[in-house]
Design a protein around this motif. Structure first.
Motif, PDB file in Angstrom:
ATOM      1  N   GLY A 245       0.810  -1.215   0.000  1.00 34.72           N
ATOM      2  CA  GLY A 245       0.000   0.000   0.000  1.00 34.72           C
ATOM      3  C   GLY A 245       0.839   1.258   0.000  1.00 34.72           C
ATOM      4  N   ARG A 247       2.363   4.084  -1.709  1.00 34.11           N
ATOM      5  CA  ARG A 247       2.272   4.896  -2.923  1.00 34.11           C
ATOM      6  C   ARG A 247       3.623   5.489  -3.315  1.00 34.11           C
ATOM      7  NH1 ARG A 247      -2.183   7.548  -5.359  1.00 34.11           N
ATOM      8  NH2 ARG A 247      -1.588   9.384  -6.581  1.00 34.11           N
ATOM      9  N   ALA A 280      -4.495  -0.592   7.815  1.00 30.51           N
ATOM     10  CA  ALA A 280      -5.847  -0.506   7.259  1.00 30.51           C
ATOM     11  C   ALA A 280      -6.821  -1.040   8.301  1.00 30.51           C
ATOM     12  CB  ALA A 280      -5.961  -1.297   5.961  1.00 30.51           C
ATOM     13  N   GLU A 285     -10.504  -0.719   3.279  1.00 31.60           N
ATOM     14  CA  GLU A 285      -9.447   0.294   3.318  1.00 31.60           C
ATOM     15  C   GLU A 285      -8.164  -0.245   2.708  1.00 31.60           C
ATOM     16  OE1 GLU A 285      -7.212   3.403   6.386  1.00 31.60           O
ATOM     17  OE2 GLU A 285      -8.489   1.820   7.198  1.00 31.60           O
ATOM     18  N   LYS A 289      -6.122   1.473  -0.411  1.00 31.77           N
ATOM     19  CA  LYS A 289      -4.707   1.863  -0.372  1.00 31.77           C
ATOM     20  C   LYS A 289      -3.886   1.144  -1.435  1.00 31.77           C
ATOM     21  CE  LYS A 289      -4.409   3.570   4.346  1.00 31.77           C
ATOM     22  NZ  LYS A 289      -3.678   3.541   5.632  1.00 31.77           N
TER      23      LYS A 289
END
Length: 722
Positions: A245, A247, A280, A285, A289
């Motif tokens: 997750g 980024r 999360a 969630e 993500k």
């Protein structure tokens, strides 16, 4: 964006069909009654309906051309748009023909053979219906307690990068689209999985970004630059955020900075595991993500399947993100030629000819010969054909020599050590065999049998080590010595006063207390693969001279870990000669140095290094420095030496390792032969990540080291002028 794929498929798909394309299912979802397929990881009750299976984009773990073709045919009959499945599997060090484990392949220091082994693995996998392999694993590893060190090529970022490139080229070839005997490579695990704290699998990773970029990322970058079609996320956190997750890691670094435009896949259930990480609140969630981070394929969870449509409906996820992920998957399918030929490469008839062929097995034997490392030899090896030899130990006649990630290999068809030794000398009466002990147990009957076998022997060869499931994924250990039962066997045999050689089968560097000090010779075989016994018999009897060199340091004890050659100095470094000073960086109960250093390995001959010279005392950006050394085979037989060049930066803007591998050459010399080995150092090799993460070199003094390993070197110096 590939417009024709978008218009023909993506534009025509419902949101649910798009999301299903991001789903990877394991083989049992496609099993017929009574059929069994081996998979890795925990199997869950996922609640996946038949519609999702019909629209899934890829499948994990189906093996065999006939099975793959049947699954693909049934899928295409039920998939509304006729989008074929991608078939993927862990083909890490061979398909049916099992090569030595990657840590052993690294110890060959031979990227050409590594590339050849990956090419053979791809050929066997492709004809059996596979399209993608989850390999190579290029994680930097400094902690042998971690079971997955067997899947890496060691502790050096430069050498790992060399092998990463070789493996990718081997798997994919020059024309992945046109050559249906190749498979797409998926580099893993992105990123820094090998830095798990305490060597405990799946554990926390905590690195500075500078350390991540300087040491852990280069091998991934080499694989991406070599054209790897896929990247797999790692289970661990990176800078406090699970990689799956993350980024910054995936979209900013991998995609934007490195330009990777291929498919990103989660590792098994790692999207869902963000909940366990505490990153999360729930699966919804986690899905949010992961898709925002750029993960295209959800391996074996329903996080995407059950929650992405709702996230789109609620306006939390732009459907364009899902379109991008689907398109990347479709682009890979097109590159593999699956739209034109969904059965790409699969051929049940050719499968029988190619898989586990004599040609492939010979290549496996050659690599096993070149990856075994002679760690000690006090005149015991090579054995003479006329000697009576007792082969004793749990690996004397064992087929458990393939190692982890050999799920399609056959232990029954692996060449056993004692069988191969008998074959080499042609007189089986000179070889006596006894189990001696189990891996972790020893009985009075086994001890008696071992003593009986050794009684009439001139030499004792002990075949010892770890069971294959003692390393690999989930195979972390705090005690990396041989089990006590085998150490007892060594002590019993040592009492006989006969020459004693140990052959080690294992998936990690071991703490060799009770082995190295007791044996007269130690040959590190690792898990050598399908032809392991044949390769080792040739080495033991001198048909081949050992040439392998370690790519991970062997610790003096587990208490030193992590111990690696390219360490930093400290403000109070330990002097070369002890002066009694307590207040320096040292242990009071053990040496600082490993038992056996990075790059170490012996041969049946000896080599002398002389006359290290540099072409100048200074170098500039435009003027490379030529390094020369004279190498002589001073022994009585032909041998191969791996000449290693290291550089040490005396003063950096941030502290630099005491030395770093920059180049190596393998040289074969006949007895008495001399040659000049030449290297060129360029300014680019002296660059590193500074405190602001910029990459540059610093003017000033450098040391050059050339030798047989990271410890035993000649040295010279120069100044970089900028």
């Amino acid at each position: 964006m590939t417009e024709h794929l978008y218009n023909k498929y993506v534009k025509q798909m419902t949101l649910e069909e798009k999301v299903a394309q991001l789903l990877q299912l394991a083989a049992p979802f496609y099993d017929e009654p009574g059929d069994e397929s081996e998979i890795t990881g925990p199997m869950e009750e996922l609640g996946i309906g038949s519609e999702a299976v019909r629209n899934a984009g890829s499948v994990l773990g189906v093996a065999g051309a006939a099975k793959m073709m049947a699954v693909q045919k049934a899928h295409l009959e039920n998939n509304r748009l006729g989008i074929p499945l991608l078939f993927m599997a862990d083909i890490v060090h061979g398909f049916k023909t099992i090569f030595p484990i990657p840590l052993a392949i690294g110890s060959s220091w031979n990227p050409e053979l590594a590339e050849k082994s990956a090419g053979i693995a791809a050929r066997e996998a492709a004809v059996s219906g596979l399209h993608v392999t989850f390999a190579p694993m290029v994680d930097l590893t400094r902690d042998p307690r971690w079971g997955r060190v067997m899947e890496s090529t060691g502790e050096d970022p430069y050498l790992n990068g060399v092998f990463a490139e070789a493996f990718v080229k081997g798997f994919q070839g020059d024309d992945l689209a046109g050559d249906h005997s190749r498979v797409a490579a998926c580099v893993k695990h992105f990123a820094a999985y090998g830095a798990a704290e305490g060597g405990r699998d799946y554990n926390t990773v905590d690195l500075s970004e500078r350390q991540l970029r300087e040491y852990y990322l280069p091998a991934y970058k080499a694989a991406v630059d070599a054209g790897a079609e896929m990247v797999m996320t790692s289970f661990n956190i990176v800078d406090g955020i699970p990689a799956t997750g993350n980024r910054k890691l995936l979209r900013e670094l991998l995609r934007a900075e490195w330009g990777f435009d291929g498919v990103i896949i989660s590792d098994w259930a790692s999207i869902k595991e963000m909940v366990s990480h505490g990153a999360a609140e729930d699966d919804k969630e986690a899905a949010f993500k992961a898709i925002r981070a750029g993960v295209d394929i959800d391996m074996m969870t329903t996080s995407y399947l059950h929650h992405l449509p709702q996230l789109v409906d609620e306006g939390l996820v732009d459907e364009a993100l899902i379109d991008e992920a689907v398109l990347r998957i479709l682009q890979l399918k097109e590159k593999l030629g699956l739209f034109d030929n969904p059965m790409r490469g699969a051929d049940p008839v050719l499968e029988k000819e190619i898989v586990f062929s004599a040609e492939h097995r010979q290549a496996a034997r050659e690599l096993a010969e070149k990856s075994s490392v002679l760690l000690k030899n006090e005149g015991v090896l090579p054995l003479r054909p006329e000697q009576r030899v007792a082969v004793i130990g749990p690996f004397a006649s064992s087929g458990d020599i393939l190692g982890w990630w050999s799920w399609t290999g056959s232990k029954e068809h692996a060449v056993k050590l004692s069988d191969a030794m008998r074959s080499v000398i042609g007189n089986p009466d000179l070889i006596t065999v006894a189990e001696g002990s189990g891996i972790e147990t020893i009985t009075a009957e086994q001890k008696a049998e071992a003593l009986s076998a050794a009684e009439g022997a001139d030499v004792i060869v002990l075949a010892l080590g770890e069971a294959s499931d003692m390393s690999g994924e989930g195979g972390s250990r705090t005690n990396i010595r041989l089990p006590e039962a085998q150490l007892e066997l060594i002590r019993d045999m040592k009492k006989l006063g006969k020459p004693l050689a140990v052959v080690l089968f294992n998936g990690r560097p071991l703490d060799l207390h009770g082995v190295y000090d007791q044996a007269d010779a130690v040959l590190e075989a690792w898990f050598p693969g399908s032809e392991g016994g044949a390769a080792l018999a040739g080495l033991l009897y001198g048909q081949v001279s050992p040439s392998g060199r370690l790519t991970m340091s062997f610790p003096d004890s587990a208490g030193q870990i992590p111990v690696y050659y390219n360490q930093f100095n400290t403000g109070r470094p330990k002097p070369e000669v002890e002066d009694g000073n307590r207040y320096i960086s040292k242990y009071i109960d053990a040496p600082n140095e490993p038992l056996l250093p990075f790059g170490f390995g012996l041969s049946y001959t000896t080599f002398a290094y002389e006359g290290l010279t540099l072409s100048a005392d200074t170098m500039t950006t435009g003027q490379p420095l030529e390094v020369k050394v004279t190498l002589t085979n001073t022994g009585s037989v032909t041998g191969t030496e791996t000449v290693q060049l290291y550089v040490g930066d005396i003063s950096g803007e941030v502290v630099r390792p005491v030395k770093e591998l920059k180049a190596f050459r393998q040289v074969e010399l006949a007895s008495g032969e001399t040659t000049e080995v030449v290297f060129n150092i360029i300014e680019e090799q002296l660059r590193y990540h500074h405190s602001d993460l910029s990459v540059a070199s610093d003017s000033g003094r450098f040391n050059v080291y050339v030798g047989a390993n990271s410890r035993d070197v000649l040295s010279a110096g120069f100044v970089l002028l900028k």
